[in-house]
Design a protein around this motif. Sequence first.
Motif, PDB file in Angstrom:
ATOM      1  N   UNK A 201       9.090   5.509  49.048  1.00 37.34           N
ATOM      2  CA  UNK A 201       9.734   4.277  48.592  1.00 37.34           C
ATOM      3  C   UNK A 201       8.838   3.046  48.936  1.00 37.34           C
ATOM      4  N   UNK A 202       9.133   1.907  48.017  1.00 38.33           N
ATOM      5  CA  UNK A 202       8.419   0.695  48.249  1.00 38.33           C
ATOM      6  C   UNK A 202       8.957  -0.139  49.436  1.00 38.33           C
ATOM      7  N   UNK A 203       8.240  -1.022  49.897  1.00 31.88           N
ATOM      8  CA  UNK A 203       9.021  -1.914  50.791  1.00 31.88           C
ATOM      9  C   UNK A 203       9.775  -3.030  50.357  1.00 31.88           C
ATOM     10  N   UNK A 204      10.955  -3.163  50.750  1.00 32.11           N
ATOM     11  CA  UNK A 204      11.708  -4.471  50.235  1.00 32.11           C
ATOM     12  C   UNK A 204      11.630  -5.374  51.385  1.00 32.11           C
ATOM     13  N   UNK A 205      11.300  -6.600  50.762  1.00 27.94           N
ATOM     14  CA  UNK A 205      11.105  -7.740  51.962  1.00 27.94           C
ATOM     15  C   UNK A 205      11.613  -9.019  51.483  1.00 27.94           C
ATOM     16  N   UNK A 206      11.149  -9.955  52.153  1.00 27.05           N
ATOM     17  CA  UNK A 206      11.690 -11.373  51.910  1.00 27.05           C
ATOM     18  C   UNK A 206      10.754 -12.453  50.967  1.00 27.05           C
ATOM     19  N   UNK A 207      11.435 -13.217  50.204  1.00 26.15           N
ATOM     20  CA  UNK A 207      10.872 -14.262  49.433  1.00 26.15           C
ATOM     21  C   UNK A 207      10.022 -14.954  50.122  1.00 26.15           C
ATOM     22  N   UNK A 208       9.247 -15.928  49.418  1.00 23.91           N
ATOM     23  CA  UNK A 208       8.082 -16.710  49.980  1.00 23.91           C
ATOM     24  C   UNK A 208       8.772 -17.711  50.906  1.00 23.91           C
ATOM     25  N   UNK A 209       9.952 -18.163  50.747  1.00 25.05           N
ATOM     26  CA  UNK A 209      10.598 -19.104  51.671  1.00 25.05           C
ATOM     27  C   UNK A 209      10.799 -18.494  53.102  1.00 25.05           C
ATOM     28  N   UNK A 210      11.123 -17.244  53.282  1.00 26.69           N
ATOM     29  CA  UNK A 210      11.234 -16.557  54.432  1.00 26.69           C
ATOM     30  C   UNK A 210      10.007 -15.749  54.969  1.00 26.69           C
ATOM     31  N   UNK A 235      14.340 -11.001  48.688  1.00 28.26           N
ATOM     32  CA  UNK A 235      15.712 -11.430  49.054  1.00 28.26           C
ATOM     33  C   UNK A 235      15.521 -12.619  50.115  1.00 28.26           C
ATOM     34  N   UNK A 236      16.386 -13.028  50.434  1.00 25.27           N
ATOM     35  CA  UNK A 236      16.493 -14.354  51.607  1.00 25.27           C
ATOM     36  C   UNK A 236      17.218 -14.089  52.666  1.00 25.27           C
ATOM     37  N   UNK A 237      17.674 -12.603  52.708  1.00 22.89           N
ATOM     38  CA  UNK A 237      18.784 -12.468  53.766  1.00 22.89           C
ATOM     39  C   UNK A 237      18.702 -11.108  54.355  1.00 22.89           C
ATOM     40  N   UNK A 238      19.074 -10.632  55.425  1.00 28.44           N
ATOM     41  CA  UNK A 238      18.929  -9.180  55.706  1.00 28.44           C
ATOM     42  C   UNK A 238      20.179  -8.478  55.005  1.00 28.44           C
ATOM     43  N   UNK A 239      21.413  -9.235  55.105  1.00 33.91           N
ATOM     44  CA  UNK A 239      22.503  -8.482  54.551  1.00 33.91           C
ATOM     45  C   UNK A 239      22.084  -8.019  53.020  1.00 33.91           C
ATOM     46  N   UNK A 240      21.278  -8.889  52.310  1.00 43.26           N
ATOM     47  CA  UNK A 240      20.934  -8.377  50.719  1.00 43.26           C
ATOM     48  C   UNK A 240      19.810  -7.284  50.869  1.00 43.26           C
TER      49      UNK A 240
END
Length: 310
Positions: A201-210, A235-240
């Motif tokens: 699986x790839x890593x899902x992480x945060x966008x540039x702003x975070x 994404x921009x939040x841990x819930x997402x």
Amino acid sequence: MAQANLSFMQEKPENLPDQSAKMQDWNWDDLRVFLALGRAGSYAEASRRLGINESTVVRRLQRLTERLQARLFERAGGRLMPTAAGAGLLEAAEAAEASLLKGQAAVTGQDRSVAGLLRITAVPILANRLLVPALPSLLGQHPDLEVEIIAEPSALSVMRREVDIALRLARPRDDPQAITRKVGDLAYHPCCALGRDPTSLPWVTYGAAMAALPQAHWIARKVDETGETVSGLKVNDAEALLQAVEAGLGKALLPASLLTGTVGLQVCGPQALTREVWTLVHPDLKDLARIRRARDWIARLFAKASNHAP
């Protein structure tokens, strides 16, 4: 409290018209709406926070504007921003609000009853996975308490009275005058969908702003060290982030102690990092019974979550 005598505000705030220098017998409801608009940045959000119709918000602002004969807000970037006159009135109105609250607390003996409105803000994953599920016990013990949970990734301010209690996932640097208290730690683990092989699986992480978040830094280092892939989703939040992992879009770094009982998720690696959790309150509110009880309740929740960590 429809009317409030604000005679203690003797000095005219900078940039306000002369009419505001004499602030006797103002309608506090008008100033309360003005404060909400200054903090919320829109009629709709101010209406929601106050629990009144949007038309009432507009009408009260118009009445205040006509009384001062000055424009108090202007639109910028889709938000209502205070003009120079509005900024001066905001400062004076916040001082009035603080004095009124202190006076109320003194009269009621520091508000010995756990009752009234309590506004708590936290990032959505804390609000949804920790605070809301535990609310029945708090409200069951204190039926006269009304709680508003504001799930918000951005940092709302206790000093500007946007909320009563704010949770932060680090030692607070904003609101330096606020009363702060560390209430716990959150351990972050790699997590993936149940039954999936994390190595595929790839890593899902945060966008540039975070990108400054410790979790984003950890994943970036991991990818550099191992050559693992990163998902095209940001994404921009841990819930997402959690929702993306549940959907099988990849693996992510999540506070695993908050995910007990979450169907479809599994911890798939050792603890990667720990983040501190702090509460902030306004100094004038720290002795109110509902504030003290809520802060203790939050501390117990994090202590319990730590004990159930994987």
